[in-house]
Design a protein around this motif. Structure first.
Motif, PDB file in Angstrom:
ATOM      1  N   TYR A  25     -12.603  -5.000  -4.081  1.00 42.34           N
ATOM      2  CA  TYR A  25     -11.160  -4.980  -4.312  1.00 42.34           C
ATOM      3  C   TYR A  25     -10.915  -4.708  -5.796  1.00 42.34           C
ATOM      4  O   TYR A  25     -11.574  -5.298  -6.657  1.00 42.34           O
ATOM      5  N   THR A  26      -9.962  -3.830  -6.080  1.00 41.16           N
ATOM      6  CA  THR A  26      -9.730  -3.391  -7.461  1.00 41.16           C
ATOM      7  C   THR A  26      -8.324  -3.748  -7.916  1.00 41.16           C
ATOM      8  O   THR A  26      -7.350  -3.522  -7.192  1.00 41.16           O
ATOM      9  N   GLU A  80      -5.698 -15.090  -2.301  1.00 43.33           N
ATOM     10  CA  GLU A  80      -5.810 -14.551  -0.942  1.00 43.33           C
ATOM     11  C   GLU A  80      -4.458 -14.706  -0.256  1.00 43.33           C
ATOM     12  O   GLU A  80      -3.915 -15.812  -0.157  1.00 43.33           O
ATOM     13  N   PRO A 106      -7.144   0.244  -2.929  1.00 43.74           N
ATOM     14  CA  PRO A 106      -7.204  -1.192  -3.195  1.00 43.74           C
ATOM     15  C   PRO A 106      -8.529  -1.834  -2.800  1.00 43.74           C
ATOM     16  O   PRO A 106      -8.903  -2.860  -3.348  1.00 43.74           O
ATOM     17  N   TRP A 107      -9.244  -1.257  -1.833  1.00 47.84           N
ATOM     18  CA  TRP A 107     -10.588  -1.739  -1.524  1.00 47.84           C
ATOM     19  C   TRP A 107     -11.478  -0.522  -1.254  1.00 47.84           C
ATOM     20  O   TRP A 107     -11.013   0.513  -0.797  1.00 47.84           O
ATOM     21  N   THR A 130      -7.784  -1.832   7.238  1.00 48.28           N
ATOM     22  CA  THR A 130      -7.152  -2.664   6.217  1.00 48.28           C
ATOM     23  C   THR A 130      -6.542  -3.920   6.831  1.00 48.28           C
ATOM     24  O   THR A 130      -6.585  -5.001   6.242  1.00 48.28           O
ATOM     25  N   ASN A 170      -6.585 -10.088   2.699  1.00 48.54           N
ATOM     26  CA  ASN A 170      -5.570  -9.467   1.839  1.00 48.54           C
ATOM     27  C   ASN A 170      -5.577 -10.192   0.493  1.00 48.54           C
ATOM     28  O   ASN A 170      -5.198 -11.361   0.408  1.00 48.54           O
ATOM     29  N   GLN A 174       0.829  -1.206   0.000  1.00 49.21           N
ATOM     30  CA  GLN A 174       0.000   0.000   0.000  1.00 49.21           C
ATOM     31  C   GLN A 174       0.868   1.263   0.000  1.00 49.21           C
ATOM     32  O   GLN A 174       0.485   2.276  -0.589  1.00 49.21           O
ATOM     33  N   ASN A 185      -5.041 -10.356  -3.943  1.00 49.93           N
ATOM     34  CA  ASN A 185      -4.274  -9.888  -5.095  1.00 49.93           C
ATOM     35  C   ASN A 185      -5.017 -10.296  -6.360  1.00 49.93           C
ATOM     36  O   ASN A 185      -5.358 -11.467  -6.546  1.00 49.93           O
ATOM     37  N   SER A 233     -12.434  -5.977 -10.935  1.00 49.82           N
ATOM     38  CA  SER A 233     -12.664  -5.815  -9.504  1.00 49.82           C
ATOM     39  C   SER A 233     -13.414  -7.017  -8.954  1.00 49.82           C
ATOM     40  O   SER A 233     -14.076  -7.759  -9.694  1.00 49.82           O
TER      41      SER A 233
END
Length: 432
Positions: free
Chosen positions: A400-401, A313, A423-424, A280, A285, A30, A287, A387
């Motif tokens: 999530y993007t 994940e 990111p989210w 966060t 988490n 991040q 990807n 997303s």
């Protein structure tokens, strides 16, 4: 070009992902995202580390100087080039033409020997010049290294001095002789006023100057527009104010302060602690990675013939920063889709079998999705993203993007970039 764009450019040139670059620098993905999107600036030590990693100067990263032009590799051949031989022959020819009478065989021999000697001298001169250039290049590299070391040392000393000055000023201006804040727990279940859960704190503060009858309260600001005030209990034994039930909705921007009120009505406030990334840290988490094999672009649309997405994940990187206070959570439900300007175009279909060209990327636990091969209209201002709508095991929903991209229908090409959103995000900001 901004600092963030320069960092992104060099990262991609070296084939590094944001996560891989963050691992090399000892920071989170991040943080790399914030640098590249110009939402934050790297600290001095990270700028120096980036300059060494990318083999560029700190000034270039900051945009205050251009990179030095590439210099040709020093060195020279030990033999004359064709051009140099032509020059020697031309010099000898002009000399012979200037003579008033034909030269004797002996004179010609002398001239040939002279020309050969001149050629040898020229070769030796070029060789010597090449050696001198090599030495100068080595000295320049050593000098540049020394300058970099001195720069790094100066930055370190400046940072250290700045830190000491800040500590002295904070101590001088502080209202406290002692204080402390501790995260005591969290509830990640969705609630009416806290859709992503709550977090609890305990805090204490000892005023530098205590006045009989003084009261205090702890103030909690989580960036949602309101401040929560919690009255503090006074412990006379140590002239300490304390509260053990301070809670608020979980966000990534939480500030805790204490406010003292004297009997005459005077009020003074002192910040205690700031927490970022708490929310966060509590989320799964993820990807998202694209795999584009076949893609057709028309005058006003594109068709994703072979367009796959991998969702993986990952373990949380932030749990250690908060002492592991959050209950474990993971993905319960997920939908991956293609979005135009944050509006759903089409949901991707889960892959029952992984395509051959993705087999090497099929890490344990990774999920693959394929976009339907249907024409997608494209406008001049459209931004697309891949997303995922995720519901975790605590019942919380978030978006999530992955990378954003645009489609140039005139040039028949696409351009990819870091997400325009975090990111989210809250699903309420998206249209399904």
């Amino acid at each position: 070009m901004t600092i963030g764009q320069r960092i992104a450019q060099k990262r991609k040139e070296q084939g590094l992902s944001q996560e891989a670059l963050g691992n090399q620098l000892g920071v989170s993905r991040q943080s790399i995202y914030k640098w590249e999107s110009d939402a934050a600036l790297p600290e001095i030590d990270k700028l120096i580390a980036l300059s060494r990693l990318f083999s560029v100067s700190v000034g270039w990263l900051l945009g205050v100087e251009e990179p030095p032009p590439e210099t040709a590799e020093a060195g020279a051949d030990s033999e004359l080039t064709e051009q140099q031989l032509n020059m020697v022959e031309e010099i000898v020819g002009r000399y012979l033409a200037s003579q008033p009478k034909p030269l004797s065989p002996r004179r010609r021999l002398v001239l040939k020997i002279t020309a050969a000697a001149a050629a040898v001298c020229l070769v030796w001169g070029l060789y010597t010049l090449s050696s001198q250039l090599d030495q100068l290049s080595s000295r320049y590299a050593a000098l540049q290294n020394s300058v970099n070391n001195i720069t790094s040392s100066v930055y370190s000393q400046v940072d250290s001095l700045s830190g000491r000055v800040e500590e002295l000023l904070e101590a001088q201006n502080s209202l406290l002789t002692d204080s402390g804040v501790e995260i005591t727990g969290a509830d990640l279940r969705t609630q009416d006023d806290a859709p992503l859960g709550t977090v609890r704190f305990s805090a204490y503060a000892v005023p530098k100057t205590y006045v009989e009858g003084m009261t205090a309260e702890f103030l909690l600001d989580n960036g949602t527009g309101g401040v929560i005030a919690v009255p503090a209990e006074f412990l006379s034994s140590g002239q300490t104010f304390r509260a053990d039930a301070i809670s608020c909705a979980l966000t990534d921007d939480i500030t805790l302060s204490v406010a003292f009120r004297s009997p005459d009505g005077t009020r003074q406030t002192q910040p205690l602690e700031y927490y970022d990334y708490l929310l966060t840290a509590s989320l799964p988490n993820l990807n998202l990675e694209r795999f584009l094999e076949r893609w057709e672009v028309a005058a006003d649309s594109f068709v994703p013939q072979e367009f796959y997405v991998r969702l993986e994940e990952l373990s949380s990187k932030y749990q250690s920063t908060v002492g592991g206070i959050f209950p474990p959570t993971s993905i319960q439900e997920v939908q991956v889709g293609l979005f135009r300007n944050q509006t759903l175009v089409a949901w991707a279909e889960p892959c029952s079998e992984v395509p051959d060209f993705l087999a090497e990327d099929a890490e344990p636990g990774a999920r693959f999705y394929r976009l339907p091969p249907e024409a997608v209209p494209v406008g001049p201002e459209d931004t697309f993203s891949l997303s995922a709508l995720v519901t975790d095991t605590q019942g919380r929903r978030m978006m999530y993007t992955g990378e954003d991209f645009t489609v140039d229908t005139q040039q028949r090409m696409t351009a990819w970039s870091a997400p325009l959103v975090s990111p989210w995000t809250d699903p309420a900001q998206w249209t399904f």
